[in-house]
Design a protein around this motif. Structure first.
Motif, mmCIF file in Angstrom:
data_model
loop_
_atom_site.group_PDB
_atom_site.id
_atom_site.type_symbol
_atom_site.label_atom_id
_atom_site.label_comp_id
_atom_site.label_asym_id
_atom_site.label_seq_id
_atom_site.Cartn_x
_atom_site.Cartn_y
_atom_site.Cartn_z
ATOM 1 N N GLU A 20 0.960 -1.332 0.076
ATOM 2 C CA GLU A 20 -0.004 0.018 0.013
ATOM 3 C C GLU A 20 0.911 1.344 0.081
ATOM 4 O O GLU A 20 0.497 2.368 -0.596
ATOM 5 C CB GLU A 20 -0.876 -0.069 1.359
ATOM 6 C CG GLU A 20 -0.372 0.093 2.538
ATOM 7 C CD GLU A 20 -0.100 -1.366 3.093
ATOM 8 O OE1 GLU A 20 0.022 -1.585 4.313
ATOM 9 O OE2 GLU A 20 -0.021 -2.491 2.429
ATOM 10 N N ALA A 21 2.142 1.034 0.706
ATOM 11 C CA ALA A 21 3.112 2.338 0.379
ATOM 12 C C ALA A 21 3.348 2.293 -0.773
ATOM 13 O O ALA A 21 3.699 3.689 -1.310
ATOM 14 C CB ALA A 21 4.019 2.002 1.607
ATOM 15 N N ARG A 24 0.977 4.245 -3.065
ATOM 16 C CA ARG A 24 0.898 5.493 -2.796
ATOM 17 C C ARG A 24 2.137 6.549 -3.297
ATOM 18 O O ARG A 24 2.023 7.690 -3.687
ATOM 19 C CB ARG A 24 0.693 6.076 -1.072
ATOM 20 C CG ARG A 24 -0.543 5.445 -0.602
ATOM 21 C CD ARG A 24 -0.526 5.726 0.974
ATOM 22 N NE ARG A 24 -0.328 7.537 1.120
ATOM 23 C CZ ARG A 24 -0.403 7.847 2.290
ATOM 24 N NH1 ARG A 24 -0.527 7.037 3.521
ATOM 25 N NH2 ARG A 24 -0.286 9.097 2.469
ATOM 26 N N ILE A 115 4.190 10.579 3.164
ATOM 27 C CA ILE A 115 3.703 9.077 3.219
ATOM 28 C C ILE A 115 4.485 8.428 4.544
ATOM 29 O O ILE A 115 3.774 7.632 5.286
ATOM 30 C CB ILE A 115 3.928 8.365 2.161
ATOM 31 C CG1 ILE A 115 3.347 8.611 0.830
ATOM 32 C CG2 ILE A 115 4.158 6.848 2.193
ATOM 33 C CD1 ILE A 115 3.546 8.242 -0.488
ATOM 34 N N ASP A 118 2.704 9.523 7.542
ATOM 35 C CA ASP A 118 1.292 8.896 7.781
ATOM 36 C C ASP A 118 1.181 7.270 7.798
ATOM 37 O O ASP A 118 0.259 6.917 8.400
ATOM 38 C CB ASP A 118 0.202 9.089 6.567
ATOM 39 C CG ASP A 118 0.269 10.800 6.274
ATOM 40 O OD1 ASP A 118 0.288 11.350 7.200
ATOM 41 O OD2 ASP A 118 -0.247 11.194 5.146
ATOM 42 N N HIS A 119 2.480 6.751 7.458
ATOM 43 C CA HIS A 119 2.567 5.254 7.420
ATOM 44 C C HIS A 119 3.563 4.661 8.161
ATOM 45 O O HIS A 119 4.900 4.740 7.875
ATOM 46 C CB HIS A 119 2.396 4.825 6.122
ATOM 47 C CG HIS A 119 2.368 3.341 5.834
ATOM 48 N ND1 HIS A 119 3.191 2.448 5.642
ATOM 49 C CD2 HIS A 119 0.985 2.840 5.888
ATOM 50 C CE1 HIS A 119 2.819 1.179 5.427
ATOM 51 N NE2 HIS A 119 1.499 1.363 5.745
ATOM 52 N N LYS A 120 3.405 4.439 9.492
ATOM 53 C CA LYS A 120 4.426 3.960 10.566
ATOM 54 C C LYS A 120 5.121 2.680 9.976
ATOM 55 O O LYS A 120 6.485 2.876 10.262
ATOM 56 C CB LYS A 120 3.744 3.688 11.916
ATOM 57 C CG LYS A 120 4.829 3.339 12.794
ATOM 58 C CD LYS A 120 4.158 3.011 14.136
ATOM 59 C CE LYS A 120 5.018 2.662 15.519
ATOM 60 N NZ LYS A 120 6.048 1.397 15.059
ATOM 61 N N THR A 122 6.141 2.229 7.068
ATOM 62 C CA THR A 122 7.318 2.885 5.927
ATOM 63 C C THR A 122 8.277 3.590 6.744
ATOM 64 O O THR A 122 9.331 3.390 6.515
ATOM 65 C CB THR A 122 6.384 3.568 5.013
ATOM 66 O OG1 THR A 122 5.585 2.886 4.079
ATOM 67 C CG2 THR A 122 7.462 4.308 4.314
ATOM 68 N N ARG A 123 7.888 4.293 7.620
ATOM 69 C CA ARG A 123 8.882 5.216 8.689
ATOM 70 C C ARG A 123 9.920 4.264 9.339
ATOM 71 O O ARG A 123 10.926 4.428 9.248
ATOM 72 C CB ARG A 123 7.942 6.033 9.353
ATOM 73 C CG ARG A 123 9.093 6.758 10.399
ATOM 74 C CD ARG A 123 8.116 7.957 11.112
ATOM 75 N NE ARG A 123 7.205 7.285 12.180
ATOM 76 C CZ ARG A 123 6.202 7.254 12.051
ATOM 77 N NH1 ARG A 123 5.331 7.728 10.882
ATOM 78 N NH2 ARG A 123 5.145 6.602 13.004
#
Length: 251
Positions: A20-21, A24, A115, A118-120, A122-123
């Motif tokens: 999903e990342a 995006r 992104i 917003d997206h842990k 990925t971070r």
């Protein structure tokens, strides 16, 4: 515009992202050619885009106030040009430019950080990459302090081999000298020694890896730990010598 697919990109970080990342990021991805000496990150200037390296080799260089320069890191298809932005700084005094021409996928900073914020998952993944890059730098310092030039040269050649396709590395003696912080003549002598044990074949502007295991034996303890840590944290082997890419969750 290329139809980017997570199944076909070469960059290991893009492959390791949650689907999903990747989806995006995909609308803002731009394929770019990265020519020899092309700057990926300019020193002391705001970074406007990150670059996921698809092929080729970028060199991160530290330059002192009196213009002494040494390479402090590599970025290939395992990594990301501009990763300092993940530490909430828009500039860096280090300069990153291409030592081996290749290609990349650029993403504007604003979209990328949105992104990441917003997206842990990925971070977390990308911060693990920053840790592994820092570990690579730490082991460069260790190698410079405790290992011989021959051991350090074997390590750098292995690191380049990890990041480039095939066994031919388009590396000049000048570049190898900058990597090791020594004069060109010293590099040439050490390359001759590695040729003598049939680990490599060196010609003008190219080093061919003949026996990777011999290079690993010569490098000894100054190679391997950061690479293993990258695989543990990212879930994909750094080296192209591994057959097939494995994606696994970390911790």
């Amino acid at each position: 515009m290329p139809a980017f697919s997570q199944a076909t990109v070469s960059n290991r970080l893009l492959k390791a992202l949650a689907p999903e990342a990747f989806e995006r990021l995909r609308p803002e991805m731009t394929a770019i050619d990265l020519g020899l000496k092309q700057v990926v990150v300019e020193a002391n200037e705001p970074t406007l885009q990150v670059c996921f390296i698809e092929s080729g080799l970028a060199s991160m260089v530290a330059v002192s106030s009196d213009d002494e320069a040494v390479e402090v890191g590599h970025v290939g298809r395992e990594g990301l040009g501009g990763h300092h932005v993940l530490l909430m700084t828009e500039t860096t005094p280090n300069r990153t430019f291409m030592q081996v021409a290749g290609t990349g996928i650029a993403v504007p900073i604003e979209h990328f950080l949105r992104i990441v914020d917003d997206h842990k998952p990925t971070r977390d993944l990308l911060l693990r990459y920053v840790h592994s890059a820092s570990l690579q730098l730490a082991h460069s310092a260790l190698a410079n302090a405790r290992y011989s030039m021959q051991e350090r040269l074997a390590r750098w050649l292995l690191m380049c081999h990890d990041r480039l396709e095939g066994d031919n590395l388009a590396l000049t003696h000048e570049f190898l000298g900058m990597m090791l912080g020594v004069r060109r003549a010293g590099v040439t002598n050490e390359l001759h020694i590695l040729e003598g044990v049939h680990a490599i074949k060196s010609t003008r502007g190219n080093v061919k890896i003949l026996d990777r295991q011999k290079l690993q034996d010569i490098a000894g303890g100054c190679y391997g730990l950061p690479e293993a840590e990258y695989e543990r944290l990212i879930g994909i082997p750094m080296s192209h010598m591994h057959r097939g890419l494995r994606i696994a969750s970390s911790n």
